[in-house]
Design a protein around this motif. Structure first.
Motif, mmCIF file in Angstrom:
data_model
loop_
_atom_site.group_PDB
_atom_site.id
_atom_site.type_symbol
_atom_site.label_atom_id
_atom_site.label_comp_id
_atom_site.label_asym_id
_atom_site.label_seq_id
_atom_site.Cartn_x
_atom_site.Cartn_y
_atom_site.Cartn_z
ATOM 1 N N ASP A 46 0.826 -1.214 0.000
ATOM 2 C CA ASP A 46 0.000 0.000 0.000
ATOM 3 C C ASP A 46 0.858 1.261 0.000
ATOM 4 N N ILE A 47 0.401 2.218 -0.780
ATOM 5 C CA ILE A 47 0.991 3.562 -0.710
ATOM 6 C C ILE A 47 -0.058 4.472 -0.089
ATOM 7 N N VAL A 48 0.376 5.367 0.789
ATOM 8 C CA VAL A 48 -0.536 6.376 1.328
ATOM 9 C C VAL A 48 -0.096 7.734 0.779
ATOM 10 N N TYR A 49 -0.939 8.300 -0.071
ATOM 11 C CA TYR A 49 -0.657 9.610 -0.667
ATOM 12 C C TYR A 49 -1.441 10.682 0.075
ATOM 13 N N GLY A 50 -0.903 11.904 0.144
ATOM 14 C CA GLY A 50 -1.737 13.017 0.586
ATOM 15 C C GLY A 50 -1.268 13.719 1.832
ATOM 16 N N ASP A 530 -0.266 7.580 -13.153
ATOM 17 C CA ASP A 530 -0.538 7.121 -14.519
ATOM 18 C C ASP A 530 0.027 5.726 -14.780
ATOM 19 N N PHE A 531 0.815 5.211 -13.842
ATOM 20 C CA PHE A 531 1.439 3.891 -14.038
ATOM 21 C C PHE A 531 1.307 3.062 -12.764
ATOM 22 N N ARG A 532 0.051 2.791 -12.417
ATOM 23 C CA ARG A 532 -0.261 2.095 -11.161
ATOM 24 C C ARG A 532 0.400 0.727 -11.043
ATOM 25 N N ASP A 533 0.539 0.052 -12.180
ATOM 26 C CA ASP A 533 1.021 -1.329 -12.107
ATOM 27 C C ASP A 533 2.521 -1.433 -12.333
ATOM 28 N N ASP A 534 3.162 -0.291 -12.444
ATOM 29 C CA ASP A 534 4.598 -0.279 -12.706
ATOM 30 C C ASP A 534 5.325 -0.083 -11.370
ATOM 31 N N GLU A 535 5.950 -1.157 -10.906
ATOM 32 C CA GLU A 535 6.611 -1.147 -9.596
ATOM 33 C C GLU A 535 7.653 -0.019 -9.497
ATOM 34 N N ASP A 536 8.404 0.189 -10.559
ATOM 35 C CA ASP A 536 9.428 1.242 -10.540
ATOM 36 C C ASP A 536 8.782 2.622 -10.419
ATOM 37 N N TYR A 566 13.780 7.939 -14.002
ATOM 38 C CA TYR A 566 13.040 6.772 -14.486
ATOM 39 C C TYR A 566 11.975 7.224 -15.484
ATOM 40 N N LEU A 567 12.013 6.630 -16.652
ATOM 41 C CA LEU A 567 10.999 6.913 -17.663
ATOM 42 C C LEU A 567 10.046 5.713 -17.763
ATOM 43 N N PRO A 568 8.796 5.899 -17.360
ATOM 44 C CA PRO A 568 7.843 4.776 -17.426
ATOM 45 C C PRO A 568 7.356 4.513 -18.848
ATOM 46 N N GLU A 569 7.761 5.356 -19.757
ATOM 47 C CA GLU A 569 7.425 5.189 -21.166
ATOM 48 C C GLU A 569 8.469 5.980 -21.962
ATOM 49 N N GLU A 570 8.471 5.808 -23.253
ATOM 50 C CA GLU A 570 9.376 6.618 -24.084
ATOM 51 C C GLU A 570 9.043 8.101 -23.931
ATOM 52 N N MET A 571 10.061 8.930 -23.901
ATOM 53 C CA MET A 571 9.833 10.385 -23.819
ATOM 54 C C MET A 571 10.921 11.113 -24.594
ATOM 55 N N LYS A 572 10.633 12.393 -24.839
ATOM 56 C CA LYS A 572 11.638 13.248 -25.459
ATOM 57 C C LYS A 572 12.257 14.106 -24.375
ATOM 58 N N MET A 573 13.559 13.982 -24.216
ATOM 59 C CA MET A 573 14.242 14.807 -23.223
ATOM 60 C C MET A 573 14.565 16.170 -23.840
ATOM 61 N N VAL A 574 14.277 17.227 -23.095
ATOM 62 C CA VAL A 574 14.621 18.578 -23.538
ATOM 63 C C VAL A 574 15.740 19.085 -22.635
ATOM 64 N N ARG A 575 16.822 19.526 -23.237
ATOM 65 C CA ARG A 575 17.914 20.111 -22.448
ATOM 66 C C ARG A 575 18.066 21.556 -22.909
ATOM 67 N N MET A 576 17.764 22.483 -21.977
ATOM 68 C CA MET A 576 17.695 23.905 -22.351
ATOM 69 C C MET A 576 18.693 24.740 -21.584
ATOM 70 N N ARG A 577 19.481 25.503 -22.313
ATOM 71 C CA ARG A 577 20.344 26.485 -21.673
ATOM 72 C C ARG A 577 19.707 27.870 -21.730
ATOM 73 N N SER A 578 18.928 28.092 -22.752
ATOM 74 C CA SER A 578 18.154 29.332 -22.845
ATOM 75 C C SER A 578 17.004 29.051 -23.799
ATOM 76 N N LEU A 579 16.121 30.027 -23.947
ATOM 77 C CA LEU A 579 14.952 29.815 -24.803
ATOM 78 C C LEU A 579 15.343 29.517 -26.248
ATOM 79 N N SER A 580 16.522 29.989 -26.638
ATOM 80 C CA SER A 580 16.904 29.770 -28.035
ATOM 81 C C SER A 580 18.010 28.722 -28.170
ATOM 82 N N ASP A 581 18.445 28.177 -27.063
ATOM 83 C CA ASP A 581 19.568 27.246 -27.108
ATOM 84 C C ASP A 581 19.182 25.951 -26.384
#
Ligand code: MIG
Length: 661
Positions: A46-50, A530-536, A566-581
Motif C-alpha cells: 500500500d501507498i498512502v498519498y496526501g 498514470d502507471f499504477r502497475d509499474d513497480e518502478d 526513471y521513464l515509465p514510457e518513451e519520452m523526449k528529453m529537452v535540455r535547455m540552456r536558454s529559450l533559443s539554445d
C-alpha cells in the motif's frame, strides 16, 4: 462514489460545498474505537498519498504526522506539523480509496510508525465527519473529492511571473533598487513583495510614512514598469490607542476573548496584539473590508502571514515562566534546574496549551480555540477572499496564505512557509506539490533559494530549475541571511536565462493551472498515478508529471552534474540552456543517467505530446502570444487555455483552442 459518515457532533468547517446524504452503513476499511481512534490495516504494497502540507515523501508511510497548524521554521524529517491541516489521503494497493477526515481540531496520524502494518487516525474528542471516496484511479478519486470541496482559487496571470521578496526591504529606496537592478540586467520581473517593514510599527493596514513618503506614487511607478507590489498582512492586530483597527475591533467585539470575556492578549511582531475572531462572520466582513485601504492605493495582491496563529508569547505563561526563572536564579542552579529553565523558555512560543485560553464566538456559541485551531488561517483567507469579491468583483486579486485548511483553497493559494537554503528542501518543495494539489491548493510554490540559512549560487540555480514550473515562483529570504536576489550572484546571466525560460513556459504553466482549476484536477501528480502497475513508477519520489505533457526531474543534490531518471514510457528529453539554445533527444522507457550542467534545465515531454513555448518579455503584460510554438513530438497538438489573465469570470470551453505544429 462518496460516502459521508458523521460521528458525534462535529464543528461545521465548510470545507465541503456539496450537501451529501449521511450514510446509514458502517464506516468501511477502518475499525472505529469510540469515534476517536480509527484503525486501518495496511498491506505491504500500500501507498498512502496526501495529507497536504507535511514533510517526508510522496508516500507518507513510515512516520507520524499531526494536523495542528504551526509556525514551525524547522522543516525536518522528524517534523510532524507545518502550517496547514489537509486531512485528505488516498490508500493505493489491493484496495484503492480516498478518505477525508473533516475535523476542525488537532488530529494525529500514525502511518506505520508504531506498527509498520497499521495506520491510525486519532482525534481529540470524537466529533468528526468522515468521507470515504471510491473510484477507478487516484486521479478519479481526487477529482471527485475536489468537486465536493469546490473550485480552487484563480490567481491573476501576473502572479505567474517571477517575484522578488526579502524580509528586510524597509523603504521606498530599497524597493526601487530591486526593480532597477533587475531592469538593468534585463531579467524579467512581475512583482516585489513588501514584508512587515512597510507598516507603521507592524500595524495591519497602515504604511510607514517616513520610509514610504508617497506610497501611491511608488505603486503607480512600478506598475508602469509592469511590477506589482504585494504587501503582507499579519493576523494579530496591535494594541495601541488611536489605532482605528484596534479600536473598532474592541468596540465591536471582533477579537478572540479570554476566559473572562476580555479581549485575549498575545504578542507577535507588533508587540501585544488581539487576534481577530475570524470564525465570527461579522469579524470576517469587517477585517476583509480593510484590504480596501491598500487596494485603493493601487495594490492588487497580498500575502497573509502568522495566521496559525503564531504566538510569540501570551501574557500569563510569560508571567509564570518569569516567576519560576526568578525562583531558579535565586538558587544554586543544578543541571536539572538548568534544563527546567531552558525547557520553560522554549515552551513560551506557540504552546498548544495556550489554545485552551482563548475563545471564538461561532454563531453565538463560545468555542475554545483548541477545538477549531486548524480553521483560523482558513477563515482569515475567507475574510480576505470574500472581501475581494465585494471590493473587486471583476478583477482577480492575488492572495496566498501561510496557514490553511481544506476549504481555504477556494479563496487563495499558499506558499510553503519558512524553508531553508538546504538542498533537501528543493526535494521537499517538489514532494509538496502533488499532496497540496490533492487538497485543492494549486497556486503554490516555496521560497526559492530558501528562506532561512544562506543560499549559494548553485543552490539557487538548481532551485530555479524546479520553481520554473510552479505557479508561484518567488525568491524570498529571511532577515540576516545572505542576500539572494539574482543579481547578487556571479553568473547572473545563467539566472537570467532560466527566468526567461520561465516566461517562455508561462503559456503552458498558466494553461495547465487553469485547466486544473476548472476541471478539478491536479496540475502536478506522482508518476505512479498514470502507471499504477509499474513497480518502478510506484517507487519514484523525486519526479512528477505536470499536466498530461511533461515530466519534471530536477536536480536537488549539490555538485551533481546529472541524476538518474526513471521513464515509465518513451519520452523526449529537452535540455535547455536558454529559450533559443536547446536540444531534444528521444529516450526509451527505463532508467537513465541524465547529465545536466548547472546552467541546463532538463525536462521530459511525454510520448506523443507537445507543449507550447513562447518568447520571454520584461513581464507578463508584455508576453506576446503570437510567438508561441510547440516543442515535442511531431504531429502532436496541444489544447491551450488562455484568457485575459485578470477577469474573475473564466470559462473553460470558450478559452481553449487546439494548436498544432
Ligand atoms: O516570524 O514577516 O513565513 O515569509 O518573511 C517571522 C517576516 C514572520 C514569517 C514568514 C516569512 C516572513 C516573516 N514572517
Amino acid at each position: 462514489m462518496i460516502e459521508k459518515f458523521i460521528f458525534g457532533d462535529p464543528v461545521e468547517t465548510y470545507a465541503v460545498c456539496e450537501n451529501l446524504p449521511v450514510s446509514e452503513g458502517t464506516l468501511p476499511y477502518f475499525k472505529n474505537e469510540n469515534n476517536t481512534k480509527f484503525t486501518l490495516m495496511l498491506d505491504e504494497e500500500d501507498i498512502v498519498y496526501g495529507l497536504g502540507e507535511q514533510v517526508r515523501g510522496i508516500n507518507k508511510r513510515g512516520w507520524k504526522y499531526r494536523a495542528c497548524n504551526s509556525d514551525n521554521p524547522n522543516h525536518q524529517e522528524d517534523t510532524t506539523s507545518l502550517y496547514g491541516a489537509h486531512n485528505f489521503f488516498i490508500v493505493s494497493g489491493r484496495r484503492l480509496f480516498g478518505a477525508f477526515f473533516d475535523y476542525a481540531g488537532i488530529i494525529d496520524y500514525d502511518i506505520g510508525f508504531t506498527h509498520r502494518d497499521t495506520m491510525t487516525v486519532t482525534t481529540e474528542d470524537g466529533n468528526i465527519c468522515v468521507y470515504i471516496i471510491s473510484g477507478e484511479s487516484e486521479k478519479d478519486i481526487v477529482k471527485q473529492f475536489r468537486k465536493m470541496i469546490g473550485q480552487s482559487y484563480v490567481a491573476p496571470k501576473w502572479a505567474f511571473g517571477f517575484g522578488q521578496s526579502r524580509w528586510g526591504y524597509k523603504s521606498e529606496e530599497d524597493i526601487r533598487t530591486v526593480a532597477s537592478e533587475y531592469k538593468k540586467r534585463g531579467i524579467p520581473l512581475d512583482s516585489i513583495y513588501l514584508d512587515i517593514d512597510y507598516m507603521e510599527r507592524f500595524k495591519d493596514f497602515t504604511i510607514n510614512g517616513e520610509a514610504f513618503p508617497d506610497f501611491e506614487k511608488l505603486v503607480a511607478d512600478l506598475k508602469n514598469d509592469g511590477i506589482h507590489l504585494v504587501p503582507i498582512i499579519d493576523a494579530g492586530v496591535k494594541i495601541e490607542d488611536g489605532y482605528s483597527v484596534y479600536e473598532e475591533g474592541v468596540k465591536n467585539n471582533f477579537f478572540c476573548k479570554d476566559e473572562n470575556g476580555k479581549d485575549f492578549v498575545g504578542a507577535v511582531w507588533p508587540g501585544k496584539v488581539h487576534f481577530p475572531d475570524f470564525l465570527k462572520s461579522e469579524t470576517r466582513e469587517w477585517f476583509g473590508d480593510k484590504y480596501a485601504f491598500l487596494i485603493d492605493k493601487g495594490i492588487e495582491g497580498f500575502w497573509n502571514d502568522m495566521n496559525e496563529p503564531a504566538i510569540f508569547y501570551c501574557e500569563d505563561r510569560l508571567e509564570s515562566v518569569m516567576k519560576r526563572v526568578n525562583e531558579l536564579s535565586e538558587q544554586n542552579m543544578g543541571i536539572d534546574e538548568f534544563f527546567e529553565f531552558t525547557g520553560l523558555v522554549e515552551g513560551i512560543s506557540n504552546n498548544i496549551d495556550d489554545y485552551d485560553k482563548f475563545y471564538h464566538d461561532i454563531d453565538g456559541k463560545k468555542v475554545p480555540h483548541r477545538k477549531v485551531h486548524n480553521l483560523y488561517g482558513y477563515n482569515m483567507m475567507r475574510s480576505a477572499g470574500e472581501a475581494f469579491g465585494r471590493i473587486s468583483p471583476d478583477k482577480r486579486i492575488l492572495m496566498f496564505s501561510r496557514s490553511s485548511y481544506i476549504g481555504s483553497h477556494r479563496y487563495g493559494g499558499i506558499w510553503q512557509g519558512d524553508n531553508k537554503s538546504w538542498w533537501s528542501h528543493i526535494l521537499m518543495n517538489l514532494q509538496l506539490m502533488p499532496s497540496l494539489n490533492m487538497a485543492g491548493f494549486l497556486y503554490t510554490g516555496a521560497d526559492t533559494g530558501g528562506f532561512n540559512a544562506d543560499a549559494t549560487e548553485d543552490l539557487m540555480l538548481r532551485w530555479l530549475q524546479l520553481s520554473v514550473f510552479t505557479p508561484l515562483m518567488r525568491n524570498h529570504s529571511a532577515l540576516g541571511t545572505r542576500e539572494q536576489e539574482l543579481y547578487r550572484f556571479d553568473n547572473c546571466s545563467d539566472c537570467k536565462n532560466i527566468i526567461e525560460i520561465r516566461y517562455g513556459l508561462i503559456p503552458y504553466i498558466y494553461s495547465e493551472y487553469m485547466k486544473a482549476v476548472l476541471k478539478d484536477e491536479m496540475m502536478f501528480y506522482p508518476i505512479s498515478f498514470d502507471f499504477r502497475d509499474d513497480e518502478d513508477a510506484r517507487n519514484v519520489e523525486d519526479q512528477l508529471f505536470l499536466g498530461n505533457e511533461i515530466m519534471i526531474a530536477p536536480i536537488y543534490k549539490q555538485n551533481a552534474r546529472g541524476r538518474y531518471v526513471y521513464l515509465p514510457e518513451e519520452m523526449k528529453m529537452v535540455r535547455m540552456r536558454s529559450l533559443s539554445d536547446y536540444e531534444t533527444e528521444t529516450l526509451q522507457k527505463g532508467h537513465h543517467y541524465v547529465r545536466a550542467e548547472l546552467n541546463e534545465l532538463v525536462f521530459f515531454i511525454r510520448k506523443g505530446k507537445a507543449i507550447p513555448i513562447g518568447d520571454s518579455a520584461e513581464n507578463t503584460s508584455k508576453l506576446d502570444a503570437s510567438w508561441i510554438k510547440l516543442i515535442g513530438y511531431d504531429n502532436a497538438t496541444y489544447e491551450l487555455y488562455d484568457d485575459d489573465g485578470y477577469s474573475t469570470a473564466c470559462n473553460l470551453n470558450e478559452n481553449i483552442r487546439v494548436i498544432g505544429k
